[in-house]
Design a protein around this motif. Structure first.
Motif, PDB file in Angstrom:
ATOM      1  N   GLU A   1       0.840  -1.200   0.000  1.00  0.00           N
ATOM      2  CA  GLU A   1       0.000   0.000   0.000  1.00  0.00           C
ATOM      3  C   GLU A   1       0.878   1.253   0.000  1.00  0.00           C
ATOM      4  O   GLU A   1       0.587   2.231  -0.686  1.00  0.00           O
ATOM      5  CB  GLU A   1      -0.932  -0.007   1.211  1.00  0.00           C
ATOM      6  N   TYR A   2       1.955   1.204   0.769  1.00  0.00           N
ATOM      7  CA  TYR A   2       2.876   2.345   0.827  1.00  0.00           C
ATOM      8  C   TYR A   2       3.528   2.578  -0.531  1.00  0.00           C
ATOM      9  O   TYR A   2       3.650   3.712  -0.976  1.00  0.00           O
ATOM     10  CB  TYR A   2       3.927   2.114   1.916  1.00  0.00           C
ATOM     11  N   VAL A   3       3.923   1.525  -1.209  1.00  0.00           N
ATOM     12  CA  VAL A   3       4.521   1.663  -2.543  1.00  0.00           C
ATOM     13  C   VAL A   3       3.508   2.299  -3.496  1.00  0.00           C
ATOM     14  O   VAL A   3       3.848   3.213  -4.264  1.00  0.00           O
ATOM     15  CB  VAL A   3       5.022   0.301  -3.078  1.00  0.00           C
ATOM     16  N   LYS A   4       2.267   1.860  -3.444  1.00  0.00           N
ATOM     17  CA  LYS A   4       1.212   2.456  -4.291  1.00  0.00           C
ATOM     18  C   LYS A   4       1.017   3.924  -3.938  1.00  0.00           C
ATOM     19  O   LYS A   4       0.871   4.776  -4.819  1.00  0.00           O
ATOM     20  CB  LYS A   4      -0.109   1.708  -4.096  1.00  0.00           C
ATOM     21  N   MET A   5       0.989   4.204  -2.648  1.00  0.00           N
ATOM     22  CA  MET A   5       0.769   5.563  -2.165  1.00  0.00           C
ATOM     23  C   MET A   5       1.863   6.518  -2.640  1.00  0.00           C
ATOM     24  O   MET A   5       1.610   7.692  -2.889  1.00  0.00           O
ATOM     25  CB  MET A   5       0.742   5.524  -0.631  1.00  0.00           C
ATOM     26  N   THR A   6       3.079   6.008  -2.773  1.00  0.00           N
ATOM     27  CA  THR A   6       4.205   6.857  -3.198  1.00  0.00           C
ATOM     28  C   THR A   6       4.408   6.807  -4.710  1.00  0.00           C
ATOM     29  O   THR A   6       5.427   7.280  -5.203  1.00  0.00           O
ATOM     30  CB  THR A   6       5.508   6.421  -2.496  1.00  0.00           C
ATOM     31  N   ASN A   7       3.435   6.227  -5.422  1.00  0.00           N
ATOM     32  CA  ASN A   7       3.526   6.120  -6.885  1.00  0.00           C
ATOM     33  C   ASN A   7       4.811   5.446  -7.327  1.00  0.00           C
ATOM     34  O   ASN A   7       5.467   5.869  -8.276  1.00  0.00           O
ATOM     35  CB  ASN A   7       3.381   7.488  -7.544  1.00  0.00           C
ATOM     36  N   GLY A   8       5.204   4.410  -6.597  1.00  0.00           N
ATOM     37  CA  GLY A   8       6.383   3.638  -6.967  1.00  0.00           C
ATOM     38  C   GLY A   8       7.707   4.243  -6.540  1.00  0.00           C
ATOM     39  O   GLY A   8       8.764   3.721  -6.876  1.00  0.00           O
ATOM     40  N   ARG A   9       7.683   5.363  -5.811  1.00  0.00           N
ATOM     41  CA  ARG A   9       8.943   5.971  -5.348  1.00  0.00           C
ATOM     42  C   ARG A   9       9.572   5.176  -4.214  1.00  0.00           C
ATOM     43  O   ARG A   9      10.715   5.395  -3.862  1.00  0.00           O
ATOM     44  CB  ARG A   9       8.717   7.413  -4.922  1.00  0.00           C
ATOM     45  N   ALA A  10       8.809   4.262  -3.622  1.00  0.00           N
ATOM     46  CA  ALA A  10       9.343   3.383  -2.573  1.00  0.00           C
ATOM     47  C   ALA A  10       9.458   1.985  -3.154  1.00  0.00           C
ATOM     48  O   ALA A  10       8.613   1.548  -3.916  1.00  0.00           O
ATOM     49  CB  ALA A  10       8.420   3.376  -1.361  1.00  0.00           C
ATOM     50  N   MET A  11      10.549   1.309  -2.847  1.00  0.00           N
ATOM     51  CA  MET A  11      10.766  -0.066  -3.316  1.00  0.00           C
ATOM     52  C   MET A  11      10.883  -0.974  -2.113  1.00  0.00           C
ATOM     53  O   MET A  11      11.408  -0.582  -1.073  1.00  0.00           O
ATOM     54  CB  MET A  11      12.072  -0.166  -4.110  1.00  0.00           C
ATOM     55  N   ILE A  12      10.418  -2.204  -2.278  1.00  0.00           N
ATOM     56  CA  ILE A  12      10.517  -3.181  -1.199  1.00  0.00           C
ATOM     57  C   ILE A  12      11.579  -4.202  -1.564  1.00  0.00           C
ATOM     58  O   ILE A  12      11.535  -4.800  -2.627  1.00  0.00           O
ATOM     59  CB  ILE A  12       9.177  -3.898  -0.977  1.00  0.00           C
ATOM     60  N   ILE A  13      12.552  -4.369  -0.683  1.00  0.00           N
ATOM     61  CA  ILE A  13      13.584  -5.386  -0.850  1.00  0.00           C
ATOM     62  C   ILE A  13      13.610  -6.183   0.452  1.00  0.00           C
ATOM     63  O   ILE A  13      14.056  -5.689   1.481  1.00  0.00           O
ATOM     64  CB  ILE A  13      14.967  -4.757  -1.124  1.00  0.00           C
TER      65      ILE A  13
END
Length: 194
Positions: free
Chosen positions: A175-187
């Motif tokens: 949800e956070y990645v969506k909220m940031t329009n992809g500016r956040a990445m999950i690794i």
């Protein structure tokens, strides 16, 4: 000296410079928080008492923050891990820790509880996290808080609930990645901001 006479030094040296120095002074409690991860670290009672006296002499929100963290660390040093949770409940009740340090201190205190092996404290820690989860909706905070809760469940021996909680943490990350329009990445378990 500088902290208590801030207005004078701000006029002489500039507010931004003096405020940065004062912020560093107010975060002196980190000398008790950060080294606890080192197996050779020893609690320094004299330094703790001096910092407590310094923070107690100030009428400042950051002083309250420092006092709360010092009390939490002292409870841990004394083996009172339910006390650690109770200090954090007071922090929440009186809004003593704000801004960037709030999630850090929540996670740090619950890590102390998790590693203690004290099942009563772990159960109280889970209740404390549930109280916070009821008031937070920001996915950037929820993802980390849910991970902390999952670790507490593991420490309590409840792997099924830990796994379900980790799934909720992953959903909050997505949800956070969506909220940031992809500016956040999950690794893995880490979320990076581009």
């Amino acid at each position: 000296l500088i902290y208590k006479n801030r207005p004078y030094f701000q006029r002489a040296l500039g507010a931004e410079r003096v405020n940065k120095l004062c912020d560093k002074c107010m975060q002196a409690y980190t000398t008790f928080v950060l080294p606890r991860r080192d197996a050779n670290w020893k609690f320094n009672t004299e330094r703790w008492a001096a910092l407590k006296a310094f923070y107690s002499s100030l009428d400042d929100a950051k002083a309250s923050e420092g006092l709360a963290v010092l009390e939490m660390v002292k409870c841990a040093e004394d083996g009172n891990y339910v006390g650690v949770v109770n200090v954090m409940r007071d922090v929440k009740k009186y809004n003593l820790i704000t801004g960037m340090l709030k999630p850090y201190n929540i996670m740090y205190s619950m890590e102390l509880v998790r590693h203690s092996g004290d099942q009563n404290a772990i159960a109280e820690g889970i209740k404390y996290i549930d109280d916070i989860l009821a008031t937070w909706s920001d996915p950037s905070r929820l993802m980390n808080l849910l991970e902390v809760k999952a670790r507490l469940h593991e420490a309590a021996g409840d792997t099924a609930t830990a796994s379900a909680t980790r799934q909720k943490a992953m959903e909050a990350r997505e949800e956070y990645v969506k909220m940031t329009n992809g500016r956040a990445m999950i690794i893995g378990n880490v979320t990076l901001q581009k």
